[in-house]
Design an enzyme around this catalytic site. Structure first.
Site, PDB file in Angstrom:
ATOM      1  CG  ASP A 181       1.090  -2.245   4.303  1.00 43.86           C
ATOM      2  OD1 ASP A 181       0.490  -1.377   4.957  1.00 43.86           O
ATOM      3  OD2 ASP A 181       1.065  -2.314   3.060  1.00 43.86           O
ATOM      4  CG  ASP A 215      10.650  19.879  10.213  1.00 45.36           C
ATOM      5  OD1 ASP A 215      11.694  19.217  10.085  1.00 45.36           O
ATOM      6  OD2 ASP A 215      10.459  20.983   9.647  1.00 45.36           O
ATOM      7  CG  HIS A 228      -1.432   5.319   8.334  1.00 43.60           C
ATOM      8  ND1 HIS A 228      -1.555   4.148   9.066  1.00 43.60           N
ATOM      9  CD2 HIS A 228      -1.092   4.939   7.082  1.00 43.60           C
ATOM     10  CE1 HIS A 228      -1.285   3.122   8.272  1.00 43.60           C
ATOM     11  NE2 HIS A 228      -1.004   3.579   7.075  1.00 43.60           N
ATOM     12  CG  ASP A 229      -4.355   3.456   6.008  1.00 44.54           C
ATOM     13  OD1 ASP A 229      -3.664   4.292   5.397  1.00 44.54           O
ATOM     14  OD2 ASP A 229      -3.995   2.283   6.214  1.00 44.54           O
ATOM     15  CD  GLU A 269      -3.434  -2.565   6.635  1.00 47.33           C
ATOM     16  OE1 GLU A 269      -4.095  -1.532   6.533  1.00 47.33           O
ATOM     17  OE2 GLU A 269      -2.516  -2.855   5.833  1.00 47.33           O
ATOM     18  CG  ASP A 319       4.137  -0.153   8.532  1.00 47.76           C
ATOM     19  OD1 ASP A 319       3.579  -1.069   7.905  1.00 47.76           O
ATOM     20  OD2 ASP A 319       3.540   0.789   9.081  1.00 47.76           O
ATOM     21  CG  ASP A 335      12.823  19.128   5.976  1.00 41.76           C
ATOM     22  OD1 ASP A 335      12.006  19.009   6.927  1.00 41.76           O
ATOM     23  OD2 ASP A 335      13.425  18.147   5.479  1.00 41.76           O
TER      24      ASP A 335
HETATM   25  C1  GLC Z   1      -1.965  -0.376   4.087  1.00 40.59           C
HETATM   26  C2  GLC Z   1      -1.428   0.905   4.640  1.00 40.59           C
HETATM   27  C3  GLC Z   1      -1.816   2.025   3.735  1.00 40.59           C
HETATM   28  C4  GLC Z   1      -1.212   1.768   2.374  1.00 40.59           C
HETATM   29  C5  GLC Z   1      -1.571   0.379   1.848  1.00 40.59           C
HETATM   30  C6  GLC Z   1      -0.669  -0.017   0.736  1.00 40.59           C
HETATM   31  O1  GLC Z   1      -3.336  -0.401   4.054  1.00 40.59           O
HETATM   32  O2  GLC Z   1      -1.869   1.101   5.940  1.00 40.59           O
HETATM   33  O3  GLC Z   1      -1.435   3.280   4.208  1.00 40.59           O
HETATM   34  O4  GLC Z   1      -1.651   2.726   1.465  1.00 40.59           O
HETATM   35  O5  GLC Z   1      -1.430  -0.618   2.831  1.00 40.59           O
HETATM   36  O6  GLC Z   1       0.630  -0.230   1.224  1.00 40.59           O
HETATM   37 CA    CA Z   2      12.539  17.576   8.697  1.00 39.74          CA
END
Ligand code: GLC
Ligand code: CA
Length: 554
Positions: free
Chosen positions: A197, A24, A317-318, A245, A101, A28
């Protein structure tokens, strides 16, 4: 000798940024693009070549930005288009590339296309989404029905994810044209590739009768046709990088999506190895077995070699943090984090480091449900407990083990307040272990996880065997050890990895002799212990990893 086709994206290492939690810059409490700009030297110093940034577009943030309401605008929390342009220049100046992405299986329900689409059946956007008079029994990945009723049209729209993520209708050519337009827009800005994605969900198999939904979302009948068209229209001849993905994709699917001659994608993310600690679905957890994990990883290595390209990852991140999931985040934290990294970075494929992984960041001890921010976990928690599928105790443990929020805590930069992530109040809880685990401390410590990653990445630049060598596994049934070699012409790398918290008897000299290798030709490439030589190793320490290399004599 096997013919090798060199490509920059095969030789690259990727670093994934989840922007709200990275850095950041303005106090914020939310990570932003200027925060990333401030850390470009850190990334360069780590040795990565490509930076993938999770969605930074305009969004109502139902799924933290994976619900996009404007593909060509930057979310105000994260900055401006000028910041983005500066970020791209900063990356290119340092010889790094940008992967963005591309989230086009669905849009936000607040996207202007959806707002128009839901008004009626005869406007230009009516067929941009998947509307049906009757719903079937498909379930959303984020719990509940995958259909939402809309009274303006007296119809249901499909949302495989949350009800604020409406699935686009790829059968409509105009939708596909919009996607190509978005891609061209970002290529024009200087972006070097796309992480797509849930891209294998874009073609669906509809049925009206009752059946379980998932297999009808995945790898639908027209998915390869769409990807070939996208390649032809946008990607061909441009030397960009693409990774799709693909949940639910097996090796056979992988060969179709990423086969060298298919003209679709460079590589995909498979999920098979991410399911090793699930029984019937994500929240029905079990302990993973190394034999099963190895079987999956090795079969992808063998199955794709020479035909397609692997992506290598153990977290994103998942997913929960790998050291908490597959290693040991207490007594053998450092050893096991290095060992897991070593497995990935000695395999064939393009490695992906998820932010904080290079520091050995761990799962968060959460107050449940109070600390949860993620729509998936919140919905699952409420739904599964209220329907009596699981007890509260079960869900508390399931969330602690599996919740995506484990990976989304702010990056731990130093030991000052809020781990140096923000001067304000962080949007998400900072992991209290930041006093011990942080970038500043690790930078100064030659033996740190961070410095081990730098060595792993550097070696991939110097030793082509690590990139292109053919994989062969030893001791497949061993419950504690993962041992494999990589061979390119007469060079070899042997990777030895212990997943055990105990000492394991293993005579390395004898092993080399048994596989017909001359020990005098080998030297140590990587070790997470203090090993001078390998010939007198009869025992591996807990979570020890070691790789040996034999280079060409001349
Ligand atoms: C993919 C992303 C995930 C998201 C999902 C729907 O799996 O990595 O974070 O919630 O798609 O977009
Ligand atoms: Ca910020």
């Amino acid at each position: 000798m096997e013919k090798i086709e060199r490509k920059w994206w095969k030789e690259a290492s990727v670093y994934q940024i989840y922007p709200r939690s990275f850095m950041d810059s303005n106090g914020d409490g939310i990570g932003d693009l200027r925060g990333i700009i401030d850390k470009l030297d850190y990334l360069k110093d780590l040795g990565v070549d490509v930076v993938w940034i999770s969605p930074f577009y305009d969004s109502p943030l139902d799924d933290n930005g994976y619900d996009i309401s404007n593909y060509k605008a930057i979310h105000k929390d994260l900055g401006t288009m000028e910041d983005m342009e500066e970020l791209i220049r900063g990356l290119h100046k340092r010889d790094m590339k940008l992967l963005i992405d591309l989230v086009v299986n669905h849009t936000s329900d607040e996207h202007p296309w959806f707002i128009e689409s839901k008004k009626g059946k005869d406007n230009p956007y009516s067929d941009y989404y998947i509307w049906k008079d009757r719903k079937n029994n498909w379930e959303s990945v984020f719990s509940g029905s995958a259909w939402e009723y809309c009274k303006e049209r007296n119809q249901y729209y499909l949302h495989v994810f949350s009800k604020k993520q409406a699935d686009l209708n790829w059968e409509n050519k105009k939708v596909r044209e919009e996607v190509y337009d978005i891609m061209n827009f970002w290529i024009g800005k200087g972006c070097d590739g796309f992480r797509m994605d849930v891209i294998n969900l874009i073609s669906k198999r509809f049925r009206d009768d009752n059946y379980k939904g998932e297999e009808y979302f995945f790898n639908g009948p027209r998915v390869h046709e769409y990807l070939k068209e996208m390649h032809e229209r946008v990607l061909k001849g441009r030397n960009l990088m693409t990774v799709g993905e693909c949940p639910g994709a097996n090796i056979e699917d992988g060969l179709k999506f990423s086969g060298f001659n298919e003209g679709e994608l460079n590589m995909i993310f498979t999920f098979q190895h991410m399911d090793v600690d699930s029984k019937n679905g994500k929240w029905d957890f079990k302990d993973f077995s190394l034999v099963e994990l190895k079987k999956i990883l090795s079969s992808w290595q063998e199955g794709l070699h020479g035909k397609a390209w692997n992506s290598l990852y153990l977290n994103n991140h998942d997913q929960p943090r790998m050291v908490s999931r597959f290693g040991n985040d207490s007594k053998y934290w450092k050893e096991s984090a290095k060992m897991l990294a070593h497995v990935i970075h000695t395999m064939e494929g393009t490695p992906y480091i998820y932010q904080g992984e290079e520091l050995g960041m761990t799962n968060l001890k959460m107050d449940i449900p109070g600390d949860l921010r993620d729509v998936e976990s919140i919905n699952a928690y409420n739904d599964l407990i209220s329907r009596g599928v699981f007890t509260k105790d079960h869900m508390d443990e399931a969330i602690a083990r599996k919740a995506r929020d484990n990976a989304r805590t702010p990056i731990q930069w130093d030991d000052s307040e809020n781990a140096g992530f923000t001067k304000g109040s962080p949007w998400m809880k900072v992991n209290p272990n930041y006093k011990l685990i942080n970038a500043k401390a690790e930078k100064e410590d030659g033996d740190s996880i961070l410095n081990f990653y730098k060595k792993l990445l550097k070696a991939r630049k110097e030793i082509p065997t690590l990139i292109y060598g053919k994989f062969k596994e030893y001791f497949k049934d061993d419950k504690n050890l993962y041992v494999f070699e990589r061979k390119l012409a007469d060079t070899k790398v042997i990777s030895i990895n212990s997943f055990s918290s105990k000492d394991l008897g293993f005579n390395i000299g004898e092993f080399l002799y048994e596989i017909g290798e001359d020990t005098s030709k080998y030297e140590i490439l990587h070790t997470n212990m203090k090993r001078e030589g390998f010939k007198d190793i009869y025992e591996l320490k807990p979570y020890e990893c070691l790789s040996l290399v034999k280079l060409n004599e001349d």
